[in-house]
Design a protein around this motif. Structure first.
Motif, PDB file in Angstrom:
ATOM      1  N   LYS A 156      11.027  13.053 -32.720  1.00  6.88           N
ATOM      2  CA  LYS A 156      11.717  12.328 -31.889  1.00  6.88           C
ATOM      3  C   LYS A 156      11.754  12.770 -30.496  1.00  6.88           C
ATOM      4  O   LYS A 156      11.582  12.024 -29.505  1.00  6.88           O
ATOM      5  CB  LYS A 156      13.018  12.060 -32.476  1.00  6.88           C
ATOM      6  CG  LYS A 156      12.877  10.999 -33.772  1.00  6.88           C
ATOM      7  CD  LYS A 156      14.653  10.846 -34.345  1.00  6.88           C
ATOM      8  CE  LYS A 156      14.389  10.105 -35.198  1.00  6.88           C
ATOM      9  NZ  LYS A 156      15.575   9.910 -36.300  1.00  6.88           N
ATOM     10  N   THR A 161      12.803   5.486 -30.180  1.00  2.67           N
ATOM     11  CA  THR A 161      13.120   6.123 -31.609  1.00  2.67           C
ATOM     12  C   THR A 161      14.015   5.565 -32.372  1.00  2.67           C
ATOM     13  O   THR A 161      13.988   5.478 -33.648  1.00  2.67           O
ATOM     14  CB  THR A 161      13.240   7.746 -31.475  1.00  2.67           C
ATOM     15  OG1 THR A 161      14.326   7.716 -30.679  1.00  2.67           O
ATOM     16  CG2 THR A 161      12.051   8.533 -30.953  1.00  2.67           C
ATOM     17  N   LYS A 198       9.999   7.052 -39.197  1.00  2.00           N
ATOM     18  CA  LYS A 198       9.327   8.378 -38.583  1.00  2.00           C
ATOM     19  C   LYS A 198       7.788   8.133 -38.436  1.00  2.00           C
ATOM     20  O   LYS A 198       7.054   8.569 -37.321  1.00  2.00           O
ATOM     21  CB  LYS A 198       9.678   9.601 -39.434  1.00  2.00           C
ATOM     22  CG  LYS A 198       9.671   9.751 -40.622  1.00  2.00           C
ATOM     23  CD  LYS A 198      10.001  11.107 -41.311  1.00  2.00           C
ATOM     24  CE  LYS A 198       9.826  11.052 -42.793  1.00  2.00           C
ATOM     25  NZ  LYS A 198      10.222  12.163 -43.561  1.00  2.00           N
TER      26      LYS A 198
END
Ligand code: BF8
Length: 629
Positions: A131, A141, A146
């Motif tokens: 991030k 983000t 992810k």
């Protein structure tokens, strides 16, 4: 033929470390040819080549210039000695930058495949770093998975290799004053591949003939490596496999086991070797090793693949570059698995004298006489398991009568990523800066690079590190230098006993060694980031800091961009092996003197490590005075 006392003497002449000396002795007894024998056979080496005055770039050559100012003074094309020497340097440096950066590209590609769910065995390990880096790239983000973030980041990083944007995002990490120097001299890196391709263009006959212009492009290419390809390799590897944290492990050839299946992981890229670490934990494979008569599976690292594994997983490290043949000569290695860079093409011949299997894994680095098991992200874990199985199958072929594993391994502390150093200091570099201002620590020197058969193995690294810590200069290390100091016991908090009072007190307070292992050669980027953060905290450029760099035993083309991006970023750097530039006074003067007017740093060449420490200390004192401390 050597007598046994001759063998001992010869071994002591070749290497500093006892374990290495023992196996050098065994290799001589076994009649194994190593780099030392081949180096001796090459003597005397070509003086023209050593001075850099030979040009083999086109078919009108090879041409060579009389180094004493006589004739011929020009190549067939009319290139003079300055052009030839600087062009050769740019050529070599670009090879090194390409090696680091292509390694970086492969890691990004696997990050992308991981994000797309196509990579077997991989996962995004360090979400926090993912991030943080994504934000630097302007990638959102919040509320995203992810994998989504990683996909955007990988694409953003792949774009760094081209030249559409005209700048490299990670180079924005440098302090403003440093970046302003790059802008002023036109050396801000635009794209990783772009600078390397342009370098290849410039060294073509009839393109760049101005040595100053050529050397400025060498700096730009090197910056594209340090603040681009290498930094991407480091950060992406951290995202995939974890950012290193301090840990303890072991070093030297004594890390090989007498009764387990030994697998040596050698090269540079952690992509496959990390999967081998996972595969070695497979209960079926562990059971299989026992069925074959072994007590288990013993993984050890070598060179920078070894450093990557040591830093993140605490896998013991058997040695540095001159140890690759020695490891095989112990007679105890079932498999040596290599990816690329710094792999001697001789190792299948060495392995042929024992039972060792050498496994090559990269399409880019095939070596005749090895078993080729291609690495690809889609099948990485399966391939890793196959490799372990192959090693286990080879265990019964080990001949115990030909095995010698030397002494005891040396304990080491490694895992000092920039993030962890900062964390240990309480989140900012202020305590380090305070210690530097107070004179407790005079400055910091990065010792990096290889072994070279011209120098007793590890002597340059270890002597320099000991000299510096005695003078209250903190040492940070990567690559084979770090392995050398690991073997010598300097990567331990106890080594602070050999440090000056100020540094010793700081090390004791923090429980850290006076020589910090920061990783593999691409991880020199960690040193750049650390320098950048300290400079920003002080509001100065990297060139203003009391820092130094040294490569006492370098051999590799990769060391050229490393040294050059250090210098171009403002870090005075001492080389222990003369680069091939002494044929041109102008090139030599520019690199050792002229650059001081540009980056407030330069190169120096000093083979004696004690004198190198004097030079580094002098430079650190000069920068301290300029800062008024
Ligand atoms: O990249 S220090 S000998 S192993 S080139 Fe090679 Fe030199 Fe060792 Fe790592 Ni770096």
């Amino acid at each position: 033929m050597f007598s046994s006392s001759d063998i001992k003497q010869e071994a002591e002449k070749r290497a500093l470390d006892r374990a290495d000396q023992e196996i050098i002795g065994k290799a001589i007894e076994d009649g194994i040819e190593t780099a030392w024998e081949r180096f001796a056979l090459q003597q005397p080496q070509c003086g023209f080549g050593q001075l850099g005055v030979c040009c083999n770039n086109c078919a009108m050559g090879p041409c060579r210039i009389d180094p004493y100012g006589g004739k011929p003074s020009h190549g067939v094309c009319g290139a003079n000695v300055d052009t030839i020497v600087s062009r050769n340097l740019l050529d070599d440096l670009s090879v090194g930058a390409a090696a680091h950066s292509d390694h970086g590209r492969e890691v990004v590609e696997v990050l992308l495949e991981t994000a797309e769910g196509k990579a077997e065995g991989y996962r995004i390990y360090d979400e926090e770093k993912l991030k943080r880096v994504a934000e630097e790239y302007g990638i959102g983000t919040a509320g995203r998975s992810k994998e989504d973030i990683a996909k955007d980041l990988a694409l953003g990083m792949l774009a760094e290799f081209g030249s559409v944007k005209g700048f490299i995002q990670m180079a924005e990490r440098a302090p403003d004053k440093t970046k302003a120097i790059w802008t002023e001299f036109g050396i801000t890196p635009r794209g990783i591949d772009r600078e390397i391709v342009e370098a290849m263009h410039r060294v073509h006959m009839g393109v760049d003939a101005d040595f100053v212009n050529i050397l400025l492009h060498a700096m730009r290419t090197a910056l594209a490596d340090g603040w681009g390809g290498s930094m991407i390799a480091t950060d992406c590897s951290d995202i995939l496999f974890g950012t290193p944290k301090p840990l303890t492990s072991w070093a030297n050839l004594g890390t090989l086991s007498t009764d387990k299946v030994n697998v040596v992981l050698h090269g540079h890229n952690p992509l496959l070797s990390e999967m081998i670490v996972q595969a070695a934990e497979d209960p079926d494979l562990k059971k299989y090793a026992i069925e074959k008569g072994a007590k288990g599976i013993n993984l050890v690292g070598m060179c920078c693949t070894g450093n990557e594994l040591l830093m993140r997983s605490g896998i013991p490290i058997a040695g540095n570059i001159l140890d690759q043949e020695l490891a095989i000569a112990t007679g105890a290695v079932e498999a040596m698995v290599v990816d690329y860079q710094c792999i001697f093409p001789s190792i299948p011949a060495t392995a042929g004298c024992y039972h060792t299997k050498v496994v090559t894994t990269s399409r880019k680095a095939k070596i005749p006489g090895t078993q080729y098991m291609e690495f690809s992200a889609e099948t990485a874990l399966s391939t890793a398991k196959e490799i372990i199985r192959l090693a286990i199958d080879n265990y019964p072929n080990r001949n115990p009568d030909r095995v010698r594993i030397p002494g005891k391994p040396m304990k080491v502390m490694a895992g000092f990523s920039e993030e962890e150093i900062r964390k240990a200091l309480g989140g900012t570099y202020k305590p380090l800066i305070d210690a530097i201002v107070a004179g407790q620590i005079k400055g910091v020197v990065g010792i990096v690079g290889c072994n070279h058969p011209r120098i007793k193995q590890d002597y340059g690294h270890v002597t320099l590190a000991k000299e510096l810590i005695k003078r209250n200069i903190l040492v940070v290390e990567t690559g084979c230098a770090a392995i050398a100091c690991g073997k010598a016991g300097l990567l331990l908090p106890e080594a602070a006993e050999g440090a000056g009072a100020g540094l010793k007190a700081v090390c004791n307070l923090l429980g850290i060694p006076p020589v910090l292992h920061m990783g593999s050669c691409v991880d020199n980027s960690r040193i750049l980031v650390m320098a950048s953060m300290v400079a920003k905290e002080l509001g100065v450029g990297i060139g203003d800091l009391p820092l130094g760099g040294a490569a006492p035993e370098w051999y590799s083309q990769k060391a050229l961009p490393i040294g050059t991006y250090f210098v171009a970023s403002g870090v005075y750097t001492v080389l222990g092996i003369p680069p091939k530039i002494f044929g041109s006074k102008n090139v030599l003067n520019l690199l050792t003197e002229g650059l001081k007017g540009i980056t407030n740093s330069a190169f120096a060449v000093e083979p004696d490590p004690v004198k190198a420490a004097d030079l580094l200390e002098e430079e650190i004192n000069r920068k301290r005075s300029a800062l008024g401390i």
